[in-house]
Design a protein around this motif. Structure first.
Motif, PDB file in Angstrom:
ATOM      1  N   ASP A   1     -32.752  -4.545  -9.646  1.00 29.71           N
ATOM      2  CA  ASP A   1     -33.261  -4.240 -10.978  1.00 29.71           C
ATOM      3  C   ASP A   1     -33.935  -5.417 -11.671  1.00 29.71           C
ATOM      4  O   ASP A   1     -34.346  -5.297 -12.824  1.00 29.71           O
TER       5      ASP A   1
ATOM      6  N   PRO B   1     -28.424  -4.375  -7.666  1.00 28.88           N
ATOM      7  CA  PRO B   1     -29.323  -5.490  -7.931  1.00 28.88           C
ATOM      8  C   PRO B   1     -29.077  -6.640  -6.956  1.00 28.88           C
ATOM      9  O   PRO B   1     -27.980  -6.825  -6.450  1.00 28.88           O
TER      10      PRO B   1
ATOM     11  N   ALA C   1     -30.966   4.750  -5.258  1.00 26.95           N
ATOM     12  CA  ALA C   1     -30.534   3.619  -6.064  1.00 26.95           C
ATOM     13  C   ALA C   1     -30.061   2.488  -5.176  1.00 26.95           C
ATOM     14  O   ALA C   1     -29.581   2.697  -4.067  1.00 26.95           O
TER      15      ALA C   1
ATOM     16  N   ARG D   1     -37.984  -3.839  -5.411  1.00 24.98           N
ATOM     17  CA  ARG D   1     -36.659  -3.270  -5.664  1.00 24.98           C
ATOM     18  C   ARG D   1     -35.744  -3.401  -4.454  1.00 24.98           C
ATOM     19  O   ARG D   1     -34.557  -3.712  -4.579  1.00 24.98           O
TER      20      ARG D   1
END
Length: 432
Positions: A184, A104, A101, A179
């Motif tokens: 995001d 953003p 992950a 990404r």
């Protein structure tokens, strides 16, 4: 077994292309042959890729290669920024199950480019010759062409599941580049960019990529850099914002004035460009091969023993050609060397030492060339219209984030790789 109808279907469905027309305009783009290599040989190629990736991650290596990288547009400082940010952006530790992950991007179109692009660079192409069955790295390219064409060839040889996997990998790779740079934020539009793209030899592949992106919900265009304009930091094509550039330009550092808008948008972080000048500096400048093939340098970098052994076995010794010191010895032993421009591509202005004239050698001594120990290509007997033909082969590993996505071959006759040999061209590679 090669199925011409299956290839026609893959080209038509994938990009609206006609195989009969390509047979006229590109008669030696596709070979009907396939090459089978021992699984151990392909594993050795993967091991060499992994060893190079390990060295590229070392601060000592980065410092050395960025010192001779182009200096315009603060390439070196931005490249260091990208490298230092990459782990925080999720660029490390990506396994088969997906990506880690990442937060953003603070703004999909930031005002100041304060974070910088974390894109790693799509389509690294590791090109090999086989010498006595062992892979020897000839060069690394950062915009290696042929990926989608070879996916079509897999379908022509009945490897439909493999072709589906490869195409899914390609789309995931571009999404990952986005990404890493934008978190995001949605990826809406990709531009596939080259000079006069419709005139490029691999233009058929641009159509395949455009259709591939569109099938996965991403608008796509094929564009010349001159067709872009800017609005603030945003890069526009026909008034629409371009999110990501799939860069097929051979102006690897974007130094050409014709690419000023693209370079400015990249510098302002208004567009994601992949592959980008930083990736070329890290991987594809042929002077980098001097470091990867020098045992003293590898010791200086404290490269682990296994990686060091793989590099010294797999990377032909490479040296800088200089007018002062060693020129006479290099000329005397020229038959053992291949001479290439450090920033060259596609065998342009490259010379086998045994074909070199004294006049050309004097030009080479003026600078910008490396000499690489000759690693001759392997030869393979393939069927051409029912008759056996002996072809030379270059092998390419398409690589992203250290993982090989696809192996392919280019079959040819002559001194250097070409798409002019009847029965030659791209060919799939299968493990045995």
């Amino acid at each position: 077994m090669f199925d011409r109808a299956a290839l026609q279907s893959a080209l038509a469905d994938g990009g609206g292309l006609d195989l009969a027309a390509l047979a006229v305009s590109h008669p030696s783009l596709f070979s009907a042959a396939a090459i089978a290599l021992p699984a151990a040989t392909l594993a050795a190629m993967r091991d060499l890729v992994a060893a190079i990736e390990a060295v590229v991650a070392l601060p000592g290596y980065r410092s050395r290669v960025l010192a001779w990288a182009p200096t315009h547009a603060d390439l070196a400082s931005r490249a260091e920024k990208v490298l230092s940010l990459a782990p925080a952006c999720g660029g490390e530790g990506r396994g088969e199950g997906g990506a880690t992950a990442a937060a953003p991007h603070p703004n999909p179109l930031p005002a100041g480019g304060e974070r910088g692009s974390c894109a790693r660079g799509v389509f690294l192409g590791y090109d090999f010759h086989l010498v006595d069955g062992q892979p020897r790295l000839i060069e690394i390219n950062t915009n290696a062409g042929g990926g989608m064409l070879n996916a079509c060839l897999l379908r022509a040889h009945g490897a439909v599941d493999a072709a589906d996997r490869v195409e899914a990998d390609f789309v995931a790779m571009f999404r990952e580049e986005w990404r890493l740079s934008r978190g995001d934020a949605p990826l809406k539009r990709i531009a596939i960019v080259d000079e006069q793209p419709e005139q490029q030899y691999l233009a058929p592949e641009f159509a395949l990529f455009r259709r591939l992106f569109e099938r996965h919900g991403i608008a796509a265009v094929v564009a010349d850099p001159a067709e872009f304009t800017r609005s603030g930091n945003r890069l526009l094509y026909q008034g629409e914002t371009v999110d990501l550039i799939y860069n097929r330009l051979t102006d690897f550092s974007l130094a050409d004035p014709a690419h000023a808008e693209l370079r400015a948008a990249l510098a302002a972080d208004g567009v994601v460009v992949t592959p980008h000048p930083f990736a070329h500096a890290l991987y594809a400048d042929k002077r980098n091969l001097m470091l990867l093939s020098d045992p003293a340098v590898l010791d200086e970098f404290a490269v682990p023993p296994a990686a060091r052994a793989a590099l010294l076995a797999g990377v032909p010794r490479t040296m800088l050609v200089r007018a002062e010191g060693g020129a006479q010895l290099l000329w005397a032993g020229r038959k053992g060397w291949f001479f290439k421009p450090a920033a060259g591509f596609g065998s342009r202005a490259a010379y086998r030492g045994d074909k070199l004239t004294k006049r050309v050698f004097e030009d080479i001594l003026q600078g910008g060339y490396i000499a690489q120990e000759i690693a001759p290509p392997s030869e393979h007997v393939v069927s051409v219209e029912g008759e056996p033909q002996r072809m030379k082969a270059d092998f390419r590993a398409y690589v992203y984030q250290g993982r090989v996505q696809l192996f392919a071959a280019r079959l040819y006759q002559g001194q250097t790789t070409n798409f002019r040999t009847p029965g030659g061209g791209f060919a799939p590679v299968f493990a045995i």
